[in-house]
Motif scaffolding. Structure first.
Motif, PDB file in Angstrom:
ATOM      1  N   ALA A   1       0.821  -1.214   0.000  1.00  0.00           N
ATOM      2  CA  ALA A   1       0.000   0.000   0.000  1.00  0.00           C
ATOM      3  C   ALA A   1       0.852   1.261   0.000  1.00  0.00           C
ATOM      4  CB  ALA A   1      -0.939  -0.019   1.211  1.00  0.00           C
ATOM      5  N   GLN A   2       1.921   1.272   0.794  1.00  0.00           N
ATOM      6  CA  GLN A   2       2.792   2.442   0.843  1.00  0.00           C
ATOM      7  C   GLN A   2       3.450   2.684  -0.517  1.00  0.00           C
ATOM      8  OE1 GLN A   2       3.320   4.472   3.931  1.00  0.00           O
ATOM      9  NE2 GLN A   2       3.620   5.699   2.123  1.00  0.00           N
ATOM     10  N   ASP A   3       3.826   1.612  -1.205  1.00  0.00           N
ATOM     11  CA  ASP A   3       4.411   1.746  -2.544  1.00  0.00           C
ATOM     12  C   ASP A   3       3.422   2.394  -3.510  1.00  0.00           C
ATOM     13  OD1 ASP A   3       6.805   0.543  -1.777  1.00  0.00           O
ATOM     14  OD2 ASP A   3       6.116  -1.466  -2.311  1.00  0.00           O
ATOM     15  N   HIS A   4       2.147   2.009  -3.411  1.00  0.00           N
ATOM     16  CA  HIS A   4       1.127   2.601  -4.292  1.00  0.00           C
ATOM     17  C   HIS A   4       0.973   4.090  -4.015  1.00  0.00           C
ATOM     18  CE1 HIS A   4      -0.023  -1.490  -5.366  1.00  0.00           C
ATOM     19  NE2 HIS A   4      -0.827  -0.988  -6.275  1.00  0.00           N
ATOM     20  N   ILE A   5       0.966   4.457  -2.755  1.00  0.00           N
ATOM     21  CA  ILE A   5       0.868   5.879  -2.399  1.00  0.00           C
ATOM     22  C   ILE A   5       2.065   6.639  -2.950  1.00  0.00           C
ATOM     23  CG2 ILE A   5       0.901   7.519  -0.483  1.00  0.00           C
ATOM     24  CD1 ILE A   5      -0.674   5.412   1.132  1.00  0.00           C
ATOM     25  N   HIS A   6       3.237   6.078  -2.762  1.00  0.00           N
ATOM     26  CA  HIS A   6       4.455   6.746  -3.239  1.00  0.00           C
ATOM     27  C   HIS A   6       4.466   6.871  -4.763  1.00  0.00           C
ATOM     28  CE1 HIS A   6       6.948   5.834   0.630  1.00  0.00           C
ATOM     29  NE2 HIS A   6       6.174   6.877   0.747  1.00  0.00           N
ATOM     30  N   TYR A   7       3.941   5.862  -5.465  1.00  0.00           N
ATOM     31  CA  TYR A   7       3.913   5.918  -6.936  1.00  0.00           C
ATOM     32  C   TYR A   7       3.122   7.140  -7.402  1.00  0.00           C
ATOM     33  CZ  TYR A   7       2.582   4.943 -11.740  1.00  0.00           C
ATOM     34  OH  TYR A   7       2.359   5.048 -13.088  1.00  0.00           O
ATOM     35  N   TYR A   8       1.905   7.292  -6.870  1.00  0.00           N
ATOM     36  CA  TYR A   8       1.073   8.428  -7.278  1.00  0.00           C
ATOM     37  C   TYR A   8       1.686   9.749  -6.823  1.00  0.00           C
ATOM     38  CZ  TYR A   8      -2.732   5.648  -9.144  1.00  0.00           C
ATOM     39  OH  TYR A   8      -3.484   4.815  -9.936  1.00  0.00           O
ATOM     40  N   LEU A   9       2.326   9.730  -5.666  1.00  0.00           N
ATOM     41  CA  LEU A   9       2.966  10.934  -5.157  1.00  0.00           C
ATOM     42  C   LEU A   9       4.097  11.389  -6.074  1.00  0.00           C
ATOM     43  CD1 LEU A   9       3.273  12.949  -2.753  1.00  0.00           C
ATOM     44  CD2 LEU A   9       4.917  11.335  -1.801  1.00  0.00           C
ATOM     45  N   ILE A  10       4.937  10.457  -6.459  1.00  0.00           N
ATOM     46  CA  ILE A  10       6.078  10.795  -7.327  1.00  0.00           C
ATOM     47  C   ILE A  10       5.605  11.213  -8.712  1.00  0.00           C
ATOM     48  CG2 ILE A  10       8.152   9.891  -8.434  1.00  0.00           C
ATOM     49  CD1 ILE A  10       8.411  10.493  -5.422  1.00  0.00           C
ATOM     50  N   GLU A  11       4.563  10.547  -9.229  1.00  0.00           N
ATOM     51  CA  GLU A  11       4.030  10.932 -10.535  1.00  0.00           C
ATOM     52  C   GLU A  11       3.500  12.358 -10.501  1.00  0.00           C
ATOM     53  OE1 GLU A  11       4.033   9.132 -13.578  1.00  0.00           O
ATOM     54  OE2 GLU A  11       5.564   8.196 -12.301  1.00  0.00           O
ATOM     55  N   GLU A  12       2.798  12.726  -9.419  1.00  0.00           N
ATOM     56  CA  GLU A  12       2.295  14.091  -9.292  1.00  0.00           C
ATOM     57  C   GLU A  12       3.446  15.078  -9.144  1.00  0.00           C
ATOM     58  OE1 GLU A  12      -0.495  17.188  -9.063  1.00  0.00           O
ATOM     59  OE2 GLU A  12      -0.569  15.127  -9.829  1.00  0.00           O
ATOM     60  N   ALA A  13       4.485  14.668  -8.407  1.00  0.00           N
ATOM     61  CA  ALA A  13       5.660  15.529  -8.254  1.00  0.00           C
ATOM     62  C   ALA A  13       6.316  15.798  -9.607  1.00  0.00           C
ATOM     63  CB  ALA A  13       6.653  14.864  -7.294  1.00  0.00           C
ATOM     64  N   LYS A  14       6.427  14.754 -10.433  1.00  0.00           N
ATOM     65  CA  LYS A  14       7.016  14.923 -11.765  1.00  0.00           C
ATOM     66  C   LYS A  14       6.192  15.907 -12.592  1.00  0.00           C
ATOM     67  CE  LYS A  14       9.039  10.269 -12.133  1.00  0.00           C
ATOM     68  NZ  LYS A  14       8.922   8.955 -12.824  1.00  0.00           N
ATOM     69  N   ASN A  15       4.867  15.786 -12.519  1.00  0.00           N
ATOM     70  CA  ASN A  15       4.000  16.688 -13.284  1.00  0.00           C
ATOM     71  C   ASN A  15       4.221  18.138 -12.876  1.00  0.00           C
ATOM     72  OD1 ASN A  15       2.822  14.533 -14.628  1.00  0.00           O
ATOM     73  ND2 ASN A  15       1.131  14.337 -13.171  1.00  0.00           N
ATOM     74  N   ILE A  16       4.301  18.381 -11.575  1.00  0.00           N
ATOM     75  CA  ILE A  16       4.476  19.757 -11.094  1.00  0.00           C
ATOM     76  C   ILE A  16       5.857  20.287 -11.470  1.00  0.00           C
ATOM     77  CG2 ILE A  16       4.580  21.218  -9.033  1.00  0.00           C
ATOM     78  CD1 ILE A  16       2.610  19.296  -7.689  1.00  0.00           C
ATOM     79  N   LEU A  17       6.880  19.461 -11.319  1.00  0.00           N
ATOM     80  CA  LEU A  17       8.252  19.903 -11.614  1.00  0.00           C
ATOM     81  C   LEU A  17       8.419  20.268 -13.085  1.00  0.00           C
ATOM     82  CD1 LEU A  17      10.236  17.279  -9.514  1.00  0.00           C
ATOM     83  CD2 LEU A  17      10.211  19.750  -9.121  1.00  0.00           C
ATOM     84  N   ILE A  18       7.755  19.501 -13.969  1.00  0.00           N
ATOM     85  CA  ILE A  18       7.907  19.745 -15.400  1.00  0.00           C
ATOM     86  C   ILE A  18       7.031  20.904 -15.879  1.00  0.00           C
ATOM     87  CG2 ILE A  18       7.450  18.753 -17.687  1.00  0.00           C
ATOM     88  CD1 ILE A  18       8.318  16.057 -16.587  1.00  0.00           C
ATOM     89  N   SER A  19       5.833  21.016 -15.319  1.00  0.00           N
ATOM     90  CA  SER A  19       4.865  21.988 -15.837  1.00  0.00           C
ATOM     91  C   SER A  19       4.937  23.355 -15.164  1.00  0.00           C
ATOM     92  CB  SER A  19       3.442  21.439 -15.683  1.00  0.00           C
ATOM     93  OG  SER A  19       3.141  21.211 -14.311  1.00  0.00           O
ATOM     94  N   THR A  20       5.712  23.493 -14.100  1.00  0.00           N
ATOM     95  CA  THR A  20       5.823  24.787 -13.414  1.00  0.00           C
ATOM     96  C   THR A  20       7.283  25.076 -13.101  1.00  0.00           C
ATOM     97  OG1 THR A  20       5.727  24.002 -11.111  1.00  0.00           O
ATOM     98  CG2 THR A  20       3.627  24.237 -12.272  1.00  0.00           C
ATOM     99  N   ASP A  21       7.531  26.306 -12.679  1.00  0.00           N
ATOM    100  CA  ASP A  21       8.877  26.670 -12.243  1.00  0.00           C
ATOM    101  C   ASP A  21       8.907  26.927 -10.726  1.00  0.00           C
ATOM    102  OD1 ASP A  21       7.407  28.959 -12.122  1.00  0.00           O
ATOM    103  OD2 ASP A  21       8.758  30.164 -13.376  1.00  0.00           O
TER     104      ASP A  21
END
Length: 303
Positions: free
Chosen positions: A246-266
């Protein structure tokens, strides 16, 4: 009106069932439930300072533990850790042809043994009682054979090998629990698929609806509560089905959202960490590096 009972010693189990306690082994007990006159008042809460393995079957009736009904018609095995509370709402007089057994062992029995170090691996002790192991006839015979051998050893005279033999029998029982729970996850694959779909939807909705900023990082317990499972059972189910707990699943979505923010914003990394629910940016940096092999800054620069 509820009644709360706490058993601190193995002797308390014998007193509860009005049985004479053997003097040989004060830290372990095997009890045949078909030989006792079990009387449990309604709305009784029971907890113990030791581990319990309980196999019970009551023809024609279900037993309600807390808010969940456990079907004991075919027989179920519950593995209960020290201080786990059972909320019993029962009508014992309605039961007929009851059968089963209980194995009770105190942590002091296994302290200093290899089994003590392995107990953390038996995650089924963190399951709720309604997540009991439902056994096939073959599995019930295997368990009963192990219990009989343990009981026979408890009736032998104590010698220098007694503790190691007793502990070995208990470890064998726990290893079978692990094997048969694994089988149960497999045979309930269709139901498990539904749970996985629920988990995925909950996490997608959480990360897409600004839940992080409002509620902070989701926890395994939050996730388990939403699918009506215990954290331990949910994690093991997901691990069996997907290879990630379960923790791995949470981290997966967390990291994916982090990637989206890092790429799409400054936005600065510290602000990104805050948006993702981290109180301290260094924790976000550490997790991101652990999961991607790059720091947030390195990932942004490469993309």
């Amino acid at each position: 009106m509820s009644i709360s009972l706490h058993f601190s010693e193995i002797a308390d189990v014998y007193k509860f069932f009005n049985l004479d306690q053997p003097l040989k082994h004060p830290l372990v007990a095997v009890i045949d439930f078909s030989d006792v006159d079990e009387q449990v008042a309604e709305n009784t809460r029971i907890s113990c300072d030791y581990y319990c393995l309980l196999f019970k079957r009551y023809d024609g009736n279900n037993v309600k533990y807390g808010r969940k009904v456990v079907d004991f018609n075919n027989g179920s095995l519950m593995c209960i850790a020290p201080n786990q509370v059972l909320d019993l709402e029962t009508d014992i007089d309605a039961y007929t042809e009851k059968e089963g057994w209980g194995v009770f062992f105190h942590p002091d029995l296994i302290r200093g043994t290899s089994l003590h170090d392995k107990m953390k691996d038996y995650s089924f002790f963190s399951y709720e009682v309604w997540e009991a192991l439902h056994m096939s006839e073959k599995e019930k015979h295997i368990f009963y054979d192990c219990v009989q051998k343990l009981d026979n050893e408890l009736h032998e005279n104590i010698d220098t090998h007694s503790q190691s033999v007793i502990v070995s029998h208990i470890e064998l029982l726990l290893n079978y629990c692990a094997r048969f729970y694994g089988r149960q996850f497999i045979t309930r694959k269709s139901a498990n698929s539904s749970v996985i779909m629920q988990v995925e939807k909950i996490l997608r909705d959480y990360f897409s609806n600004a839940g992080l900023k409002e509620q902070g990082l989701p926890t395994v317990k939050n996730l388990a509560d939403k699918v009506n499972l215990s954290p331990g059972y949910l994690s093991d189910l997901l691990k069996k089905e997907t290879g990630k707990n379960a923790q791995d699943h949470i981290h997966y979505y967390l990291i994916e959202e982090a990637k989206n923010i890092l790429i799409s914003t400054d936005k600065p990394v510290g602000e990104v960490a805050y948006l993702l629910g981290f109180e301290y940016p260094q924790y976000f940096n550490k997790l991101f590096k652990q999961k991607t092999g790059k720091t947030p800054v390195e990932f942004r620069n490469l993309n």
